[in-house]
Scaffold this motif. Structure first.
Motif, PDB file in Angstrom:
ATOM      1  N   HIS A 172       0.843  -1.361  -0.021  1.00  0.00           N
ATOM      2  CA  HIS A 172      -0.045  -0.014   0.149  1.00  0.00           C
ATOM      3  C   HIS A 172       1.041   1.273  -0.058  1.00  0.00           C
ATOM      4  CE1 HIS A 172      -3.570  -2.264   0.534  1.00  0.00           C
ATOM      5  NE2 HIS A 172      -2.955  -2.925   1.408  1.00  0.00           N
ATOM      6  N   PRO A 173       0.538   2.341  -0.573  1.00  0.00           N
ATOM      7  CA  PRO A 173       1.311   3.536  -0.431  1.00  0.00           C
ATOM      8  C   PRO A 173       1.821   4.219   0.936  1.00  0.00           C
ATOM      9  CG  PRO A 173      -0.931   3.874  -1.800  1.00  0.00           C
ATOM     10  CD  PRO A 173      -1.231   2.344  -1.067  1.00  0.00           C
ATOM     11  N   ARG A 174       2.902   4.318   1.009  1.00  0.00           N
ATOM     12  CA  ARG A 174       3.615   4.793   2.209  1.00  0.00           C
ATOM     13  C   ARG A 174       3.171   6.183   2.395  1.00  0.00           C
ATOM     14  NH1 ARG A 174       5.390   0.801   4.999  1.00  0.00           N
ATOM     15  NH2 ARG A 174       6.694  -0.800   3.968  1.00  0.00           N
ATOM     16  N   VAL A 175       2.775   6.396   3.716  1.00  0.00           N
ATOM     17  CA  VAL A 175       2.595   7.813   4.199  1.00  0.00           C
ATOM     18  C   VAL A 175       3.546   8.064   5.394  1.00  0.00           C
ATOM     19  CG1 VAL A 175       0.028   7.667   3.644  1.00  0.00           C
ATOM     20  CG2 VAL A 175       0.857   6.787   5.768  1.00  0.00           C
ATOM     21  N   ARG A 176       3.494   9.261   5.528  1.00  0.00           N
ATOM     22  CA  ARG A 176       4.538   9.623   6.945  1.00  0.00           C
ATOM     23  C   ARG A 176       3.586  10.370   7.776  1.00  0.00           C
ATOM     24  NH1 ARG A 176       7.715  13.479   9.386  1.00  0.00           N
ATOM     25  NH2 ARG A 176       9.546  12.561  10.089  1.00  0.00           N
ATOM     26  N   LEU A 177       3.714   9.797   9.053  1.00  0.00           N
ATOM     27  CA  LEU A 177       2.929  10.175  10.221  1.00  0.00           C
ATOM     28  C   LEU A 177       3.759  10.095  11.273  1.00  0.00           C
ATOM     29  CD1 LEU A 177       0.140   7.146   9.776  1.00  0.00           C
ATOM     30  CD2 LEU A 177       0.063   9.503   9.192  1.00  0.00           C
ATOM     31  N   PRO A 178       4.480  11.410  11.563  1.00  0.00           N
ATOM     32  CA  PRO A 178       5.505  11.782  12.366  1.00  0.00           C
ATOM     33  C   PRO A 178       4.884  11.569  14.006  1.00  0.00           C
ATOM     34  CG  PRO A 178       4.613  13.877  11.289  1.00  0.00           C
ATOM     35  CD  PRO A 178       4.120  12.543  10.722  1.00  0.00           C
ATOM     36  N   ALA A 179       3.875  11.901  14.089  1.00  0.00           N
ATOM     37  CA  ALA A 179       3.241  11.803  15.614  1.00  0.00           C
ATOM     38  C   ALA A 179       3.032  10.372  16.115  1.00  0.00           C
ATOM     39  CB  ALA A 179       1.931  12.475  15.931  1.00  0.00           C
ATOM     40  N   THR A 180       2.561   9.638  15.045  1.00  0.00           N
ATOM     41  CA  THR A 180       2.271   8.239  15.197  1.00  0.00           C
ATOM     42  C   THR A 180       3.857   7.341  15.281  1.00  0.00           C
ATOM     43  OG1 THR A 180       0.224   7.996  14.019  1.00  0.00           O
ATOM     44  CG2 THR A 180       1.246   5.973  14.274  1.00  0.00           C
ATOM     45  N   GLU A 181       4.502   7.761  14.635  1.00  0.00           N
ATOM     46  CA  GLU A 181       6.001   7.040  14.864  1.00  0.00           C
ATOM     47  C   GLU A 181       6.784   7.380  16.005  1.00  0.00           C
ATOM     48  OE1 GLU A 181       7.712   8.416  11.039  1.00  0.00           O
ATOM     49  OE2 GLU A 181       5.978   7.418   9.783  1.00  0.00           O
TER      50      GLU A 181
END
Length: 368
Positions: A322-331
């Motif tokens: 699936h397309p990658r997303v950037r989720l800085p708070a989640t990471e």
């Protein structure tokens, strides 16, 4: 390292054990082992406690998510909005269906926020809202936004049995709610189990068909995507014994969490927040930038910990298609969260031991 204070410990209540043994004997003598009177009675009792019209029990919590989504009409290729910090359980259900997870960012309470949904819901078929660690998400606002966008809401209540806000129970806000009865849950069986709760008659009927091969009547398959996913009579009987104890167990968990929060105030930790009954302390999770060193220190002191959850869904190898997303708070959250021991029979002296170990760690850091 020898861990003598585990992150979870089953209660050893002789009265409860005796009741469970009587329940097991009753089922053995009844000669009804699958989809019998114990399952019927538990479904009625749990639906009543959740404030909904129907409960469909299934084999486990992940099946509840998958079959709940299917019963709501989610199909292959549909886009479903979900948070990425809740253990890949919802993602597992979506991948089984062939639906496409659309990951959105979380807020300070580590759950999906209304702000994160303003653009994410466009074109989505559904949203899975996870009540993480026993804390209700801002579900009322989320449901209002989803309703306006024509998007169905499925609540993942696997960690939130008995949580409530303004007289409404976890599982009663969306189109349906899903529960796990894994033994460590606030309401746990002595094996696997799960349930879908709803007040939508159509969702309830489809879920009931899907849990047994998609049958309408026996051997006549009317729903695609069905399977063998049934709560057995023995686990239903155990859950009926434990259900009346849920509120007291939740209160004991919250008392442990409150004691932690009072004792740990002032330390460089981010602590859970709650108001009234919207938190049932399934897990007591703190955040620390020094998590790995802190976890090692606690382990050396014989104190068990865990990480719920170390790898966000969008970075799991299984999600690579699936397309990658950037989720800085989640990471960032996945790099910092740490689960401390929290369960109804955790003794005051054991809480003090955990607190003292945490203080020792941070005192040493300040002195260095």
């Amino acid at each position: 390292m020898t861990i003598d204070l585990p992150v979870f410990r089953f209660a050893t209540d002789p009265a409860l054990a005796e009741e469970l043994q009587r329940a097991a004997q009753h089922v053995i003598e009844s000669r009804r082992y699958v989809l019998g009177p114990e399952v019927d009675a538990f479904e009625q009792e749990f639906a009543h406690d959740c404030g909904v019209l129907d409960c469909v029990s299934v084999a486990n919590g992940t099946d509840a998510l998958e079959l709940g989504l299917r019963a709501m009409g989610v199909a292959r290729g549909d886009r479903v909005v979900v948070a990425a910090n809740a253990g890949f359980y919802a993602s597992t259900a979506l991948l089984a269906i062939g639906a496409v997870p659309s990951y959105v960012e979380i807020g300070d309470d580590l759950v999906v926020t209304p702000a994160s949904l303003q653009t994410a819901l466009a074109g989505a078929r559904a949203i899975v809202v996870t009540h993480l660690y026993g804390k209700l998400a801002p579900i009322e606002a989320i449901v209002a936004i989803a309703d306006a966008a024509g998007v169905a809401v499925l609540e993942d209540c696997a960690q939130a049995h008995g949580a409530h806000r303004d007289g409404r129970m976890a599982g009663s806000f969306g189109a349906a709610g899903c529960f796990s009865f894994y033994p460590t849950k606030n309401l746990g069986a002595l094996g696997d189990g799960g349930a879908i709760v709803t007040s939508d008659a159509g969702i309830g009927a489809r879920a009931r068909s899907l849990r047994q091969y998609g049958w309408g009547v026996k051997y006549h398959v009317v729903e695609s995507g069905g399977r063998n996913s049934r709560l057995d009579e023995l686990q239903a009987a155990f859950l009926r014994v434990k259900l009346p104890r849920l509120a007291a167990g939740n209160a004991a968990r919250v008392a442990v969490a409150a004691r932690y929060c009072e004792a740990l105030a002032g330390l460089p930790l981010r602590l859970p927040r709650w108001t009234g009954g919207d938190y049932v302390a399934h897990l007591f999770v703190v955040r620390s930038r020094d998590r790995e060193a802190l976890r090692t220190h606690l382990g050396r002191a014989g104190i068990g910990t865990d990480v719920h959850y170390p790898v966000p869904d969008h970075l799991q190898p299984a999600g690579a298609a699936h397309p990658r997303v950037r989720l800085p708070a989640t990471e960032a959250a996945c790099n910092e969260v740490l689960t401390l021991p929290c369960y109804p029979d955790l003794r005051d002296a054991e809480i003090d031991r955990v607190v003292d170990a945490l203080r020792t760690f941070f005192d040493a850091r300040r002195a260095a």
